[in-house]
Design an enzyme around this catalytic site. Sequence first.
Site, PDB file in Angstrom:
ATOM      1  N   ASP A   1       1.229  -7.670   2.292  1.00  0.00           N
ATOM      2  CA  ASP A   1       1.336  -6.222   2.046  1.00  0.00           C
ATOM      3  C   ASP A   1       2.799  -5.781   1.893  1.00  0.00           C
ATOM      4  O   ASP A   1       3.353  -5.105   2.744  1.00  0.00           O
ATOM      5  CB  ASP A   1       0.662  -5.467   3.202  1.00  0.00           C
ATOM      6  CG  ASP A   1       0.311  -4.033   2.814  1.00  0.00           C
ATOM      7  OD1 ASP A   1       0.879  -3.534   1.818  1.00  0.00           O
ATOM      8  OD2 ASP A   1      -0.525  -3.421   3.508  1.00  0.00           O
TER       9      ASP A   1
ATOM     10  N   SER B   1       4.041   2.458   8.182  1.00  0.00           N
ATOM     11  CA  SER B   1       3.757   1.408   7.204  1.00  0.00           C
ATOM     12  C   SER B   1       5.007   1.088   6.400  1.00  0.00           C
ATOM     13  O   SER B   1       5.678   1.987   5.906  1.00  0.00           O
ATOM     14  CB  SER B   1       2.658   1.857   6.247  1.00  0.00           C
ATOM     15  OG  SER B   1       1.429   1.745   6.870  1.00  0.00           O
TER      16      SER B   1
ATOM     17  N   HIS C   1       0.825  -1.215   0.000  1.00  0.00           N
ATOM     18  CA  HIS C   1       0.000   0.000   0.000  1.00  0.00           C
ATOM     19  C   HIS C   1       0.860   1.266   0.000  1.00  0.00           C
ATOM     20  O   HIS C   1       0.355   2.351  -0.276  1.00  0.00           O
ATOM     21  CB  HIS C   1      -1.054  -0.021   1.117  1.00  0.00           C
ATOM     22  CG  HIS C   1      -0.581   0.293   2.498  1.00  0.00           C
ATOM     23  ND1 HIS C   1      -0.246  -0.677   3.424  1.00  0.00           N
ATOM     24  CD2 HIS C   1      -0.406   1.473   3.135  1.00  0.00           C
ATOM     25  CE1 HIS C   1       0.108  -0.107   4.553  1.00  0.00           C
ATOM     26  NE2 HIS C   1       0.023   1.197   4.414  1.00  0.00           N
TER      27      HIS C   1
HETATM   28  N1  ARG Z   1      -4.462   0.797   7.300  1.00  0.00           N
HETATM   29  C1  ARG Z   1      -3.217   0.857   6.607  1.00  0.00           C
HETATM   30  C2  ARG Z   1      -2.442   2.105   7.001  1.00  0.00           C
HETATM   31  O1  ARG Z   1      -3.005   3.099   7.339  1.00  0.00           O
HETATM   32  C3  ARG Z   1      -3.390   0.957   5.133  1.00  0.00           C
HETATM   33  C4  ARG Z   1      -3.843  -0.279   4.523  1.00  0.00           C
HETATM   34  C5  ARG Z   1      -4.144  -0.088   3.067  1.00  0.00           C
HETATM   35  N2  ARG Z   1      -5.108  -1.071   2.671  1.00  0.00           N
HETATM   36  C6  ARG Z   1      -6.362  -0.796   2.308  1.00  0.00           C
HETATM   37  N3  ARG Z   1      -7.192  -1.803   2.157  1.00  0.00           N
HETATM   38  N4  ARG Z   1      -6.790   0.422   2.083  1.00  0.00           N
HETATM   39  O2  ARG Z   1      -1.235   2.117   6.876  1.00  0.00           O
END
Ligand code: ARG
Length: 728
Positions: free
Chosen positions: A229, A661, A93
């Site tokens: 991911d 992330s 992501h």
């Molecule tokens: N929740 C994750 C973050 O803020 C992002 C994940 C992205 N995936 C998604 N399905 N939008 O880093």
Amino acid sequence: MKKTFLLVALAVLSLVGKVRADEGMWLPMFVERLNYVDMEKMGLQLTPEELYSINNSSLKDAIVGLSNGDRPRGFFCTGEIVSGKGLMFTNHHCGYNSIQKLSTVEHDYLTDGFWAKDFSEELPAEGISASFLVRMEDVTAEIFSVLNDTMTWAERNKAIAVKAKELEEAASEDGKYNPIIKGFFEGNEYYMFVYQVYTDVRLVGTPPSSIGKFGGDTDNWMWPRHTGDFSIFRVYADAEGNPAAYSPENKPLNPKHHLPVSLDGVKQDDFTMIWGFPGTTERYMTSFGIDYNVESFYPTIHDIFKLQTDVMDEFMQKDAAVNIMYADNKAGLANTWKNFEGQMLMLRKNKVAERKAELEAQFTEWVNANPARVDEYGNVLNTLAENYAFAAEVTPSIYYPNFVSQTGPIAIAAEFGAYVETANLKDKEAVKAAEESLQGIDADAYFAETHKALEDKTLVEMLKLYYNTFDAEANPEFYNLVEKKYKGDVVALANDILENSIFASAESIKAFIAKPNAKKVEKDPAYVVFNTMINHMLGSIAPYRASMQIIDENNHLFVKGLREFYAETQPGKSLYPDANSSLRMSYGSVRDYQPADAVQYDYVCTANGILEKYVPGDYEFDVPQRLLDLINAKDFGQYADENGELIVCFLSTNDITGGNSGSPIMNAKGELIGLAFDGNWEAMSGDINFEPKLQRTINVDARYVLFVIDKFAGATNLIDELTIVKSN
Ligand code: ARG
């Protein structure tokens, strides 16, 4: 003078003492003084010098801040260097925007994945940059030297900005480095971070979204999670190893340090450490700030973003080209509204405001016990309460009209406002000049990378939402417009814009520019709506901004007081600063959790869960046939655990937030055991208050990452490049 000195002395004081594991995003510079004893006790096997050194290579040299452009002020994600040739892992992501930009319907890397077989096949990911921290230093004294007690809050901020710029320029060594000064503890301390920024970054590999984004927005922010991911990039440098703009002559970066990748896997309570660039936490937020967010700010943004992603979804799922066009935009909006939904729920459920109110009561008692404290802090909480309450009232009147004014033809109409104003001045020369400058407008650019049906529906839905949110009293101008001209039918207004506005198509804009006429703009329905939006905001914007300034100033004062309060009432308690997009370290353990009474969540999940969640052909839960085959055959090679299962993700107690992330999660030896990529639903309140029992970081297991690279993609060239370790 004295006050400044006192502040600095306090700052040092509060940073020494005992710490609690898990909670806290710590500055690596202080690891030896604040954290090391604790980390060693928990299992860490590296020396402080091996973690953070400015003279010798250390772990910090493998940690990368990801951003856009060559002079970033912050980082949207983290990456880590995993080979001697600049190979970098981050989340899928995090690479998503780059992968989207490199994708076409013919070469759809979002859907199909991408694997470069050698250096020559790697794809320049334009715009993305990789920052390495060279050093950091405390500049609080220098910054505070230009402040005095008579300054207003605005004067103070201006003086700080000027001084910070001067210090940054001096440290940049004529542009060689990108120094960034950031405020800590709500502007009670200042640190400078000196970075080297590499701008030639190339895409090396990515799994298909059915692995990298498996579970989509349904599973986002939740455990159990079965998402691979990760994506892979490479950092390039010039012949001397220095940053350079993209050139085919550039060479893979020879880094000061790269992380070995461990196949050992994780056990409950194993030591874990995460380094990266957390963006924002608000751990010192008052109960009043929480009420403001839960009651006003979050619901406003949530409703707008959710509406926008619902419309996007409808069109993206039908059309591969539209899916590519909006992929990253939608992922970002969906990530935010779901986060806000979770925060609204969990701040209430975890009673965060109530617990903050208890702290505030203790603080008030401490203040009231001493007249000098009453002088300084006696009003701080009341002032915050008042101003947050005011902000809560006006926030919808800022954000709704603001987002409507940024929608489709209304946003384009806005750009013609200056022309209309000039035309009304009736100064012939000026009008002529304004008409000439219209000729420079590229009408096609307004519609590039947009899908008409999707944009049109967004406009209709946004106007409906706006109309239903504000009644006649809240916004008479818009209300009267809809009543009088459109018989109370806001959809008729939207259709009037779409059918009759100059700004609804490139053709009509071009025709208008060829024969401009300000009167026509003034009567244009998109322009009329734009003006009602501006007028709506105008009523609130100045007092809203003023209240936000007062809130800033008093948050600064509150945190200053809170630090004195802790220093006196709980000496030895170490406070860590809120996240602010600077390099931090967090340490903890592998740990399961209980999301609810009688429910136990394991700390690992396996590939079997991918089969359980599999929905053939689904937008979020489809699984590539090759992965199904490998899982069904349990063909996991050296990546299986001792039971022959393939661990996909695991949980740890590390304290992270957005910006982390892609961060490496490492074992006691500093070896990569996974990549952090998310937080869990039950602790969505965690950016405001850390919840030791509930809060977990979700990591993709390094063995799953390697399995996908090796067994799924056959990219053995990358496996060969890594330093893979296994202890026996
Ligand atoms: N929740 C994750 C973050 O803020 C992002 C994940 C992205 N995936 C998604 N399905 N939008 O880093």
